[in-house]
Design an enzyme around this catalytic site. Structure first.
Site, PDB file in Angstrom:
ATOM      1  N   ASN A  29      46.946  27.040  39.600  1.00 44.22           N
ATOM      2  CA  ASN A  29      46.303  28.237  39.037  1.00 44.22           C
ATOM      3  C   ASN A  29      46.067  28.008  37.559  1.00 44.22           C
ATOM      4  O   ASN A  29      46.764  27.204  36.925  1.00 44.22           O
ATOM      5  CB  ASN A  29      47.233  29.444  39.245  1.00 44.22           C
ATOM      6  CG  ASN A  29      46.631  30.736  38.701  1.00 44.22           C
ATOM      7  OD1 ASN A  29      45.447  31.003  38.892  1.00 44.22           O
ATOM      8  ND2 ASN A  29      47.435  31.525  38.010  1.00 44.22           N
ATOM      9  N   HIS A  63      45.924  30.297  33.996  1.00 39.37           N
ATOM     10  CA  HIS A  63      46.293  31.612  33.468  1.00 39.37           C
ATOM     11  C   HIS A  63      45.971  31.626  31.975  1.00 39.37           C
ATOM     12  O   HIS A  63      46.276  30.652  31.272  1.00 39.37           O
ATOM     13  CB  HIS A  63      47.787  31.862  33.710  1.00 39.37           C
ATOM     14  CG  HIS A  63      48.222  33.223  33.273  1.00 39.37           C
ATOM     15  ND1 HIS A  63      47.945  34.362  34.010  1.00 39.37           N
ATOM     16  CD2 HIS A  63      48.877  33.637  32.157  1.00 39.37           C
ATOM     17  CE1 HIS A  63      48.432  35.417  33.361  1.00 39.37           C
ATOM     18  NE2 HIS A  63      49.004  35.005  32.242  1.00 39.37           N
ATOM     19  N   SER A  92      47.009  27.987  30.375  1.00 35.55           N
ATOM     20  CA  SER A  92      47.956  27.110  31.089  1.00 35.55           C
ATOM     21  C   SER A  92      47.463  26.862  32.505  1.00 35.55           C
ATOM     22  O   SER A  92      47.067  27.796  33.194  1.00 35.55           O
ATOM     23  CB  SER A  92      49.335  27.775  31.194  1.00 35.55           C
ATOM     24  OG  SER A  92      49.806  28.200  29.934  1.00 35.55           O
ATOM     25  N   ASP A 123      53.029  33.671  38.244  1.00 37.78           N
ATOM     26  CA  ASP A 123      52.757  32.963  36.973  1.00 37.78           C
ATOM     27  C   ASP A 123      53.983  32.210  36.433  1.00 37.78           C
ATOM     28  O   ASP A 123      54.107  32.012  35.221  1.00 37.78           O
ATOM     29  CB  ASP A 123      52.241  33.938  35.896  1.00 37.78           C
ATOM     30  CG  ASP A 123      50.913  34.565  36.273  1.00 37.78           C
ATOM     31  OD1 ASP A 123      50.148  33.940  37.023  1.00 37.78           O
ATOM     32  OD2 ASP A 123      50.646  35.695  35.812  1.00 37.78           O
TER      33      ASP A 123
HETATM   34  C1  GAR Z   1      40.054  33.255  33.544  1.00 33.61           C
HETATM   35  O1  GAR Z   1      40.218  33.612  32.193  1.00 33.61           O
HETATM   36  C2  GAR Z   1      41.396  32.960  34.178  1.00 33.61           C
HETATM   37  O2  GAR Z   1      42.300  32.344  33.297  1.00 33.61           O
HETATM   38  C3  GAR Z   1      41.853  34.352  34.535  1.00 33.61           C
HETATM   39  O3  GAR Z   1      40.715  35.015  35.021  1.00 33.61           O
HETATM   40  C4  GAR Z   1      39.568  34.466  34.374  1.00 33.61           C
HETATM   41  C5  GAR Z   1      38.577  34.050  35.436  1.00 33.61           C
HETATM   42  O4  GAR Z   1      37.342  33.724  34.876  1.00 33.61           O
HETATM   43  N1  GAR Z   1      42.893  34.312  35.515  1.00 33.61           N
HETATM   44  C6  GAR Z   1      43.930  35.142  35.533  1.00 33.61           C
HETATM   45  O5  GAR Z   1      44.072  36.030  34.720  1.00 33.61           O
HETATM   46  C7  GAR Z   1      44.922  34.878  36.642  1.00 33.61           C
HETATM   47  N2  GAR Z   1      46.116  35.640  36.444  1.00 33.61           N
HETATM   48  P1  GAR Z   1      36.259  32.969  35.732  1.00 33.61           P
HETATM   49  O6  GAR Z   1      36.062  33.763  37.028  1.00 33.61           O
HETATM   50  O7  GAR Z   1      35.018  32.999  34.888  1.00 33.61           O
HETATM   51  O8  GAR Z   1      36.742  31.581  35.991  1.00 33.61           O
END
Ligand code: GAR
Length: 199
Positions: free
Chosen positions: A103, A105, A132, A141
């Site tokens: 994942n 984060h 991360s 997480d």
């Molecule tokens: C990203 O910033 C990712 O790190 C976050 O969602 C966004 C997805 O963007 N993920 C989380 O918060 C997971 N807990 P994307 O759809 O444009 O890749």
């Protein structure tokens, strides 16, 4: 070349960076979304990657995760990448993909797990944040970190401005971390990320 499946829920910009960097050590063979409107599905289709929508509404977590698992196994996925996938996965699913499930984060884990990360980082007047990539374990997480990238937090930042700066480094970090995993240069061993053959 490792066969990778990517799970998304929305925009899919990280998926875009993973698609752009593929064909070295991994190939994306399937993109699954729990949300039929996820823009990332179009990115995948435009790149000629198979897509699947698995809605979660009205299903128990176990039956949703069972559907995901069946689709991933049927496609022959060897690594499962969460990229903005906003569902919590059951312990059983996570254990079934142990060491093969990662994942990204948008914080410097273990700091700022969970949601509304950028709001909380700004509220706490942090001067540093980042992203991360980690192995997924049953606790949210909390899995061992494979790679991190830092960005400054400016006093004038809004959550959106900080999110955009962090996203910029996510797009470099995720393909690099996935390449390490696909090449077998990092593995999950006894709850730790163990690296081999890295500079
Ligand atoms: C990203 O910033 C990712 O790190 C976050 O969602 C966004 C997805 O963007 N993920 C989380 O918060 C997971 N807990 P994307 O759809 O444009 O890749």
């Amino acid at each position: 070349m490792k066969k990778v499946a990517v799970l998304i829920s929305g925009r899919g910009s990280n998926l875009g960076s993973l698609i752009a960097a593929q064909e070295g050590s991994y190939k994306i063979i399937l993109v699954i979304s729990n949300n039929a409107d996820a823009a990332g599905l179009e990115r995948a289709a435009a790149a000629g990657i198979a897509t699947l929508i698995v809605p979660h509404a009205g299903k128990t977590r176990d039956s949703f995760d069972g559907e995901l698992d069946a689709a991933l196994r049927a496609a022959g996925a060897e690594i499962v990448v969460l990229a903005g996938f906003m569902r919590i996965l059951s312990d059983g699913f996570v254990r079934g993909w142990e060491g093969k499930l990662v994942n990204i984060h948008p914080s410097l884990l273990p700091a700022y797990k969970g949601i509304k990360v950028h709001e909380r980082v700004i509220e706490a007047r942090e001067t540093l944040s980042g992203a991360s990539v980690h192995f997924v374990v049953p606790e949210l997480d909390a899995g061992p970190v494979i790679a991190q990238a830092r960005v400054p937090v400016h006093p004038s930042d809004t959550p959106d401005a900080l999110a955009a700066r962090v996203l910029g480094v996510e797009h470099q970090l995720y393909p690099e971390a996935l390449t390490l995993l696909a090449k077998g240069k990092v593995r999950l061993e006894k709850g730790l990320a163990v690296f081999t053959d890295t500079p």
